[in-house]
Scaffold this motif. Structure first.
Motif, PDB file in Angstrom:
ATOM      1  N   GLN A 235       0.827  -1.197   0.000  1.00 40.85           N
ATOM      2  CA  GLN A 235       0.000   0.000   0.000  1.00 40.85           C
ATOM      3  C   GLN A 235       0.860   1.246   0.000  1.00 40.85           C
ATOM      4  OE1 GLN A 235      -3.342   0.124  -0.251  1.00 40.85           O
ATOM      5  NE2 GLN A 235      -3.172   2.351  -0.383  1.00 40.85           N
ATOM      6  N   GLN A 236       1.959   1.195   0.783  1.00 41.07           N
ATOM      7  CA  GLN A 236       2.887   2.321   0.807  1.00 41.07           C
ATOM      8  C   GLN A 236       3.511   2.529  -0.570  1.00 41.07           C
ATOM      9  OE1 GLN A 236       3.250   4.079   3.625  1.00 41.07           O
ATOM     10  NE2 GLN A 236       4.720   5.556   2.787  1.00 41.07           N
ATOM     11  N   LYS A 237       3.886   1.412  -1.203  1.00 40.56           N
ATOM     12  CA  LYS A 237       4.467   1.522  -2.541  1.00 40.56           C
ATOM     13  C   LYS A 237       3.441   2.059  -3.537  1.00 40.56           C
ATOM     14  CE  LYS A 237       7.965  -2.130  -2.119  1.00 40.56           C
ATOM     15  NZ  LYS A 237       8.420  -3.451  -2.634  1.00 40.56           N
ATOM     16  N   LEU A 238       2.186   1.597  -3.391  1.00 37.76           N
ATOM     17  CA  LEU A 238       1.144   2.100  -4.284  1.00 37.76           C
ATOM     18  C   LEU A 238       0.929   3.589  -4.099  1.00 37.76           C
ATOM     19  CD1 LEU A 238      -1.535  -0.752  -4.136  1.00 37.76           C
ATOM     20  CD2 LEU A 238      -0.056  -0.156  -6.055  1.00 37.76           C
ATOM     21  N   ASP A 239       0.944   4.017  -2.830  1.00 32.29           N
ATOM     22  CA  ASP A 239       0.789   5.452  -2.575  1.00 32.29           C
ATOM     23  C   ASP A 239       1.957   6.228  -3.169  1.00 32.29           C
ATOM     24  OD1 ASP A 239      -1.554   4.948  -1.251  1.00 32.29           O
ATOM     25  OD2 ASP A 239      -0.646   4.966   0.746  1.00 32.29           O
ATOM     26  N   ASP A 240       3.170   5.692  -2.973  1.00 26.88           N
ATOM     27  CA  ASP A 240       4.336   6.358  -3.558  1.00 26.88           C
ATOM     28  C   ASP A 240       4.254   6.362  -5.084  1.00 26.88           C
ATOM     29  OD1 ASP A 240       5.252   6.737  -1.004  1.00 26.88           O
ATOM     30  OD2 ASP A 240       6.628   5.020  -1.037  1.00 26.88           O
ATOM     31  N   SER A 241       3.837   5.198  -5.635  1.00 29.15           N
ATOM     32  CA  SER A 241       3.718   5.123  -7.099  1.00 29.15           C
ATOM     33  C   SER A 241       2.660   6.074  -7.611  1.00 29.15           C
ATOM     34  CB  SER A 241       3.375   3.688  -7.518  1.00 29.15           C
ATOM     35  OG  SER A 241       4.388   2.795  -7.148  1.00 29.15           O
ATOM     36  N   ARG A 242       1.554   6.215  -6.857  1.00 34.51           N
ATOM     37  CA  ARG A 242       0.495   7.122  -7.285  1.00 34.51           C
ATOM     38  C   ARG A 242       0.995   8.568  -7.284  1.00 34.51           C
ATOM     39  NH1 ARG A 242      -2.745   5.889  -3.636  1.00 34.51           N
ATOM     40  NH2 ARG A 242      -3.697   4.126  -4.712  1.00 34.51           N
ATOM     41  N   ARG A 243       1.693   8.923  -6.210  1.00 33.00           N
ATOM     42  CA  ARG A 243       2.237  10.284  -6.164  1.00 33.00           C
ATOM     43  C   ARG A 243       3.272  10.496  -7.271  1.00 33.00           C
ATOM     44  NH1 ARG A 243       1.730   9.318  -0.468  1.00 33.00           N
ATOM     45  NH2 ARG A 243       3.820   8.391  -0.438  1.00 33.00           N
ATOM     46  N   GLU A 244       4.120   9.475  -7.478  1.00 30.07           N
ATOM     47  CA  GLU A 244       5.122   9.592  -8.530  1.00 30.07           C
ATOM     48  C   GLU A 244       4.463   9.639  -9.899  1.00 30.07           C
ATOM     49  OE1 GLU A 244       9.110   7.190 -10.111  1.00 30.07           O
ATOM     50  OE2 GLU A 244       7.960   6.450  -8.393  1.00 30.07           O
ATOM     51  N   PHE A 245       3.374   8.865 -10.066  1.00 31.15           N
ATOM     52  CA  PHE A 245       2.671   8.859 -11.340  1.00 31.15           C
ATOM     53  C   PHE A 245       2.085  10.240 -11.651  1.00 31.15           C
ATOM     54  CE2 PHE A 245      -1.307   8.250 -13.733  1.00 31.15           C
ATOM     55  CZ  PHE A 245      -0.807   7.652 -14.867  1.00 31.15           C
ATOM     56  N   ASP A 406      17.587  -2.509 -12.557  1.00 33.93           N
ATOM     57  CA  ASP A 406      16.403  -1.786 -13.023  1.00 33.93           C
ATOM     58  C   ASP A 406      15.373  -2.692 -13.682  1.00 33.93           C
ATOM     59  OD1 ASP A 406      17.200   0.917 -12.344  1.00 33.93           O
ATOM     60  OD2 ASP A 406      18.720   0.728 -13.907  1.00 33.93           O
ATOM     61  N   GLN A 407      15.701  -3.972 -13.850  1.00 34.79           N
ATOM     62  CA  GLN A 407      14.802  -4.853 -14.585  1.00 34.79           C
ATOM     63  C   GLN A 407      13.484  -5.101 -13.858  1.00 34.79           C
ATOM     64  OE1 GLN A 407      16.931  -8.430 -15.607  1.00 34.79           O
ATOM     65  NE2 GLN A 407      18.431  -7.340 -16.891  1.00 34.79           N
ATOM     66  N   ALA A 408      13.521  -5.060 -12.515  1.00 36.69           N
ATOM     67  CA  ALA A 408      12.287  -5.289 -11.755  1.00 36.69           C
ATOM     68  C   ALA A 408      11.272  -4.172 -11.977  1.00 36.69           C
ATOM     69  CB  ALA A 408      12.594  -5.431 -10.268  1.00 36.69           C
ATOM     70  N   ARG A 409      11.750  -2.981 -12.378  1.00 35.19           N
ATOM     71  CA  ARG A 409      10.858  -1.832 -12.563  1.00 35.19           C
ATOM     72  C   ARG A 409      10.593  -1.561 -14.040  1.00 35.19           C
ATOM     73  NH1 ARG A 409      12.610   3.188  -8.997  1.00 35.19           N
ATOM     74  NH2 ARG A 409      10.437   3.686  -9.526  1.00 35.19           N
ATOM     75  N   LEU A 410      10.865  -2.545 -14.872  1.00 45.61           N
ATOM     76  CA  LEU A 410      10.805  -2.359 -16.315  1.00 45.61           C
ATOM     77  C   LEU A 410       9.400  -1.985 -16.783  1.00 45.61           C
ATOM     78  CD1 LEU A 410      12.741  -2.578 -18.727  1.00 45.61           C
ATOM     79  CD2 LEU A 410      11.964  -4.923 -19.052  1.00 45.61           C
ATOM     80  N   PHE A 411       8.369  -2.508 -16.096  1.00 45.55           N
ATOM     81  CA  PHE A 411       6.993  -2.290 -16.552  1.00 45.55           C
ATOM     82  C   PHE A 411       6.280  -1.198 -15.753  1.00 45.55           C
ATOM     83  CE2 PHE A 411       8.036  -6.615 -17.841  1.00 45.55           C
ATOM     84  CZ  PHE A 411       7.651  -6.600 -19.165  1.00 45.55           C
ATOM     85  N   GLU A 412       7.000  -0.457 -14.920  1.00 48.75           N
ATOM     86  CA  GLU A 412       6.371   0.632 -14.182  1.00 48.75           C
ATOM     87  C   GLU A 412       6.078   1.794 -15.117  1.00 48.75           C
ATOM     88  OE1 GLU A 412       8.346   1.919 -10.695  1.00 48.75           O
ATOM     89  OE2 GLU A 412       8.595  -0.103  -9.868  1.00 48.75           O
ATOM     90  N   ARG A 413       4.987   2.467 -14.846  1.00 46.15           N
ATOM     91  CA  ARG A 413       4.579   3.580 -15.690  1.00 46.15           C
ATOM     92  C   ARG A 413       5.503   4.785 -15.497  1.00 46.15           C
ATOM     93  NH1 ARG A 413      -1.975   2.988 -14.599  1.00 46.15           N
ATOM     94  NH2 ARG A 413      -2.079   0.809 -15.271  1.00 46.15           N
TER      95      ARG A 413
END
Length: 439
Positions: A235-245, A406-413
């Motif tokens: 959830q923390q990562k999702l919140d961070d990803s949402r803010r980063e997005f 960086d391969q683990a984050r390859l599909f991040e928006r």
């Protein structure tokens, strides 16, 4: 006494003899004869001894009969009691298979029947309790949230594997509260308010946990403490990803908007710009507008995929034909960048069921990435094949590659390994995200 006309006798109980003198009177009433009898009591003593012997024998026989009857009576009473005692011992050991089996209509029989019924009821109750405990143990061991219980002295009572996984350490009965939750103080008065739980944020290594503390009753031992651990990392990562997005979208749109506004204001304010410069400025404005259009289009595609609103037209299709068309569509762009695009697909692949337009978009996105991030004079190869259960397309290129970290984050928006080069190549950072969400 006989001479005086009376019957005289001497019969002492403890004496060795007895005698009797009886006067016999004549017609005139005078004493004419005296008959005396003297006996040494031998017959009487023999008779008394025989009587005594009979009494003793009778008493001994009565005693033996009484003892035998007492033994039978005691066995009649003690045997059922012993059976009940044995059954109670078996029940205490967990064996409910053997009933007391006492057949009588007296109080012992009623007690035995009641005891058997109690045994059956107790067995059913214990079985139900055992089943519920097994359910709770299974739930406790396999639940996603972590559970840790402490007694009134802070000693660790119980925990489940999820708690060890979340805390990143091995727990044991010799540990105490301060070792499991260091630097987390829970006040007793906070827990005493209607038994409500309190919530505390706790960091365990790279994990972010929500820990809910609540009091538990431990019978005569007093009050213990139960901690429920919820992994809030995702959830923390999702919140961070949402803010980063949101930040990335704002940045991606702000850059072309700034360029469009800057060139447009220059054209409006400076009327002496020559025709060639005007066309160049208009070309930049058009290019930046196309860039914003691609970003918005990709965002709309991702939104439809997120909410399952993407309309899929499912039909049988040939991946070899689809891959060939995608390679032909990208051939001019590859040639324009000095790259070689090879299509090594077989003439025919087994048909698969899917949306041809979406699958072609996936292949084009991957080919586009291979073209944008390739090396000068490099090559891209599109292959395909099939085995017993799978039909596949494969893209191989001679590009710059992606570092392992960086391969683990390859599909991040909007994620880019090299942001400057990615923007220079014209990428939005959404292509592979669309590929993943489409598949």
């Amino acid at each position: 006494a006989a001479m005086n006309g009376r019957v005289g006798q001497d019969n002492e109980i403890l004496g060795s003899y007895f005698d009797v003198a009886i006067p016999i009177r004549g017609d005139g009433g005078e004493t004419r004869f005296i008959v005396g009898v003297l006996d040494d009591k031998s017959e009487l003593q023999e008779l008394n001894w025989n009587l005594f012997t009979i009494l003793i024998r009778a008493m001994l026989f009565g005693l033996v009969v009484a003892i035998f009857l007492s033994f039978l009576l005691s066995k009649t009473i003690t045997n059922p009691v012993e059976k009940l005692t044995d059954q109670a011992a078996r029940i205490a050991a967990g064996d409910f298979s053997t009933p007391a089996a006492i057949q009588s209509n007296d109080e012992i029989g009623i007690l035995s029947q009641t005891f058997d019924e109690m045994s059956v009821q107790l067995e059913n109750t214990l079985r139900q309790v055992g089943e519920e405990r097994n359910k709770l143990d299974t739930l406790f061991q396999h639940m996603a949230d972590g559970m840790v219980a402490f007694d009134s002295d802070g000693r660790l009572l119980q925990f489940n594997p999820a708690a060890e996984h979340m805390l990143g350490r091995t727990l044991g009965p010799d540990q105490v509260y301060s070792q499991v939750f260091p630097a987390v103080q829970v006040r007793q008065e906070d827990l005493a308010q209607d038994g409500r739980s309190i919530e505390i944020d706790f960091a365990a290594g790279s994990r972010f946990l929500k820990v809910y503390f609540a009091p538990i009753r431990l019978g005569a031992e007093g009050q213990g403490l139960m901690a429920v651990l919820h992994d809030n990392t995702e959830q923390q990562k999702l919140d961070d990803s949402r803010r980063e997005f949101v930040a990335n979208v704002s940045h991606e749109l702000r850059t072309p908007l700034t360029n469009v506004r800057g060139y447009a204001e220059t054209l409006m304010m400076d009327g002496d710009i020559d025709r060639e410069t005007q066309l160049r400025f208009l070309g930049v404005i058009s290019s930046e507008a196309d860039r914003m259009t691609r970003i918005v289009k990709d965002l709309l595609t991702l939104t439809r995929l997120d909410y399952n609103r993407m309309e899929m037209k499912m039909e049988p299709m040939d991946l070899a034909e689809l891959g060939t068309k995608a390679a032909q569509a990208m051939e001019m762009e590859a040639r324009g960048r000095g790259l070689t695009l090879k299509c090594e697909l077989p003439g025919h692949l087994p048909q698969v069921y899917g949306d041809p337009q979406r699958i072609q978009q996936v292949v084009i996105n991957i080919l586009t990435n291979a073209i944008k991030y390739n090396k000068p004079q490099g090559s891209i190869t599109l292959r395909g094949g099939a085995d017993d259960k799978t039909v596949f397309l494969q893209v191989e290129d001679t590009g710059i590659g992606v570092p392992k970290e960086d391969q683990a984050r390859l599909f991040e928006r909007f994620y880019r390994v090299d942001k400057a080069r990615s923007r220079a190549a014209g990428g939005t950072g959404l292509g592979l995200s669309i590929v993943r969400d489409t598949l």
